[in-house]
Scaffold this motif. Structure first.
Motif, PDB file in Angstrom:
ATOM      1  N   GLY A  30       0.413  -0.391  -0.036  1.00 11.31           N
ATOM      2  CA  GLY A  30      -0.006  -0.120  -0.045  1.00 11.31           C
ATOM      3  C   GLY A  30       1.077   1.538  -0.609  1.00 11.31           C
ATOM      4  O   GLY A  30       2.516   1.194  -0.449  1.00 11.31           O
ATOM      5  N   GLN A  31       0.012   2.730   0.785  1.00 13.15           N
ATOM      6  CA  GLN A  31       0.905   3.564   0.611  1.00 13.15           C
ATOM      7  C   GLN A  31       2.551   3.615   1.341  1.00 13.15           C
ATOM      8  O   GLN A  31       2.927   4.438   1.063  1.00 13.15           O
ATOM      9  CB  GLN A  31       0.283   4.749   2.161  1.00 13.15           C
ATOM     10  CG  GLN A  31       0.655   6.044   1.395  1.00 13.15           C
ATOM     11  CD  GLN A  31      -0.042   6.868   2.831  1.00 13.15           C
ATOM     12  OE1 GLN A  31      -0.181   6.277   4.283  1.00 13.15           O
ATOM     13  NE2 GLN A  31       0.282   8.353   1.972  1.00 13.15           N
ATOM     14  N   ASP A  32       2.419   2.668   2.626  1.00 19.03           N
ATOM     15  CA  ASP A  32       4.147   2.611   2.970  1.00 19.03           C
ATOM     16  C   ASP A  32       5.046   2.522   1.829  1.00 19.03           C
ATOM     17  O   ASP A  32       6.062   2.164   1.911  1.00 19.03           O
ATOM     18  CB  ASP A  32       4.390   1.626   3.729  1.00 19.03           C
ATOM     19  CG  ASP A  32       3.757   1.749   5.406  1.00 19.03           C
ATOM     20  OD1 ASP A  32       3.374   3.580   5.326  1.00 19.03           O
ATOM     21  OD2 ASP A  32       3.108   1.558   6.071  1.00 19.03           O
ATOM     22  N   LEU A  33       4.558   1.202   0.951  1.00 12.71           N
ATOM     23  CA  LEU A  33       4.987   0.613  -0.271  1.00 12.71           C
ATOM     24  C   LEU A  33       6.008   1.606  -1.464  1.00 12.71           C
ATOM     25  O   LEU A  33       6.332   1.900  -1.939  1.00 12.71           O
ATOM     26  CB  LEU A  33       4.930  -0.713  -0.763  1.00 12.71           C
ATOM     27  CG  LEU A  33       5.036  -0.992  -2.060  1.00 12.71           C
ATOM     28  CD1 LEU A  33       6.511  -1.844  -2.148  1.00 12.71           C
ATOM     29  CD2 LEU A  33       4.117  -2.255  -3.138  1.00 12.71           C
ATOM     30  N   MET A  34       4.731   2.130  -1.494  1.00 14.13           N
ATOM     31  CA  MET A  34       5.440   3.307  -2.733  1.00 14.13           C
ATOM     32  C   MET A  34       5.724   4.643  -2.470  1.00 14.13           C
ATOM     33  O   MET A  34       6.850   4.666  -3.251  1.00 14.13           O
ATOM     34  CB  MET A  34       3.913   4.514  -3.366  1.00 14.13           C
ATOM     35  CG  MET A  34       2.774   3.147  -3.347  1.00 14.13           C
ATOM     36  SD  MET A  34       3.042   2.600  -4.938  1.00 14.13           S
ATOM     37  CE  MET A  34       1.919   1.330  -4.824  1.00 14.13           C
TER      38      MET A  34
END
Length: 240
Positions: A157-161
């Motif tokens: 999710g956002q952490d990955l991006m």
């Protein structure tokens, strides 16, 4: 086209998801016929009987096959909740309704955006079923998965991006030597992170009825995800 079977089955499938007033409103606005009554002893639901009456009336009205198909599909899709649109469209096709011909303009609108192949693979069928909520959701999930694979990351999710596309991340869009190059890298990072926050997370946790997405919003969301897929294609994995 097996109109009697369609009328019976569609009424039975939708009887718990709509109201008599809604059925009549949609019938008047889309089918544009003067509804008649048709006896059917196997139908015990008032709502199922109303759907049956509308579709049977359409079946006996003098129309071209294409126009009858068009009105029938619009009527069924307007009444169907998102989770039933796919199964109902498959049922209509199996019983002689030329669904693809009816949706020719819909398909042209989808293809006119020149989407990334992954968008077409994950979203076209859902878009044609007018299941806009899940069309966007599946493309967002596909983008998340592709980034995860290319970045070789356990994050999501956002952490990955925010990690993968950061200036110190492993997915490089350029050399990062100039302010412009760094701004581009940051821009894709924030767009990707925003996608996860605005689309993937809400669609993963909210029922479709609580966050409806219309056709124009769906097309726009898919354009954004398509752009990000192209940026991902251009990125180079570098873990220096």
């Amino acid at each position: 086209m097996e109109i009697r079977l369609i009328a019976t089955q569609i009424g039975d499938r939708l009887k718990y998801d709509t109201s008599v007033n809604e059925i009549n409103r949609v019938g008047q606005s889309i089918l544009k016929v003067r509804k008649e009554s048709f006896a059917n002893d196997s139908i015990t639901s008032v709502r199922a009987q109303e759907v049956y009456n509308w579709i049977m009336t359409l079946g006996k009205t003098s129309l071209t096959k294409e126009e009858r198909n068009k009105r029938l599909v619009k009527f069924c899709m307007e009444l169907a909740p998102d989770e039933q649109k796919g199964s109902i469209s498959e049922f209509l096709i199996a019983n002689g309704c030329d669904y693809n011909a009816v949706n020719k303009d819909h398909l042209n609108e989808f293809y006119s955006r020149n989407y990334h192949p992954e968008i077409i693979r994950h979203s076209k069928k859902l878009f044609l079923q007018q299941n806009y909520f899940h069309s966007v959701f599946e493309s967002a999930k596909a983008f998340n998965y592709s980034v995860k694979q290319k970045a070789q990351s356990d994050k999501d999710g956002q952490d990955l991006m925010m990690s993968a596309f950061s200036l110190n991340g492993v997915l490089k869009l350029n050399f990062g030597m100039t302010e412009t190059e760094r701004n581009v890298q940051d821009g894709v990072k924030f767009l990707s992170g925003g996608l996860m926050r605005a689309v993937r997370n809400p669609t993963a946790h909210e029922p479709a009825l609580d966050w409806p997405i219309n056709k124009q919003e769906c097309l726009d969301f898919l354009s954004m995800i398509s752009f990000l897929f192209h940026q991902l294609d251009k990125s180079i994995y570098y873990n220096g």
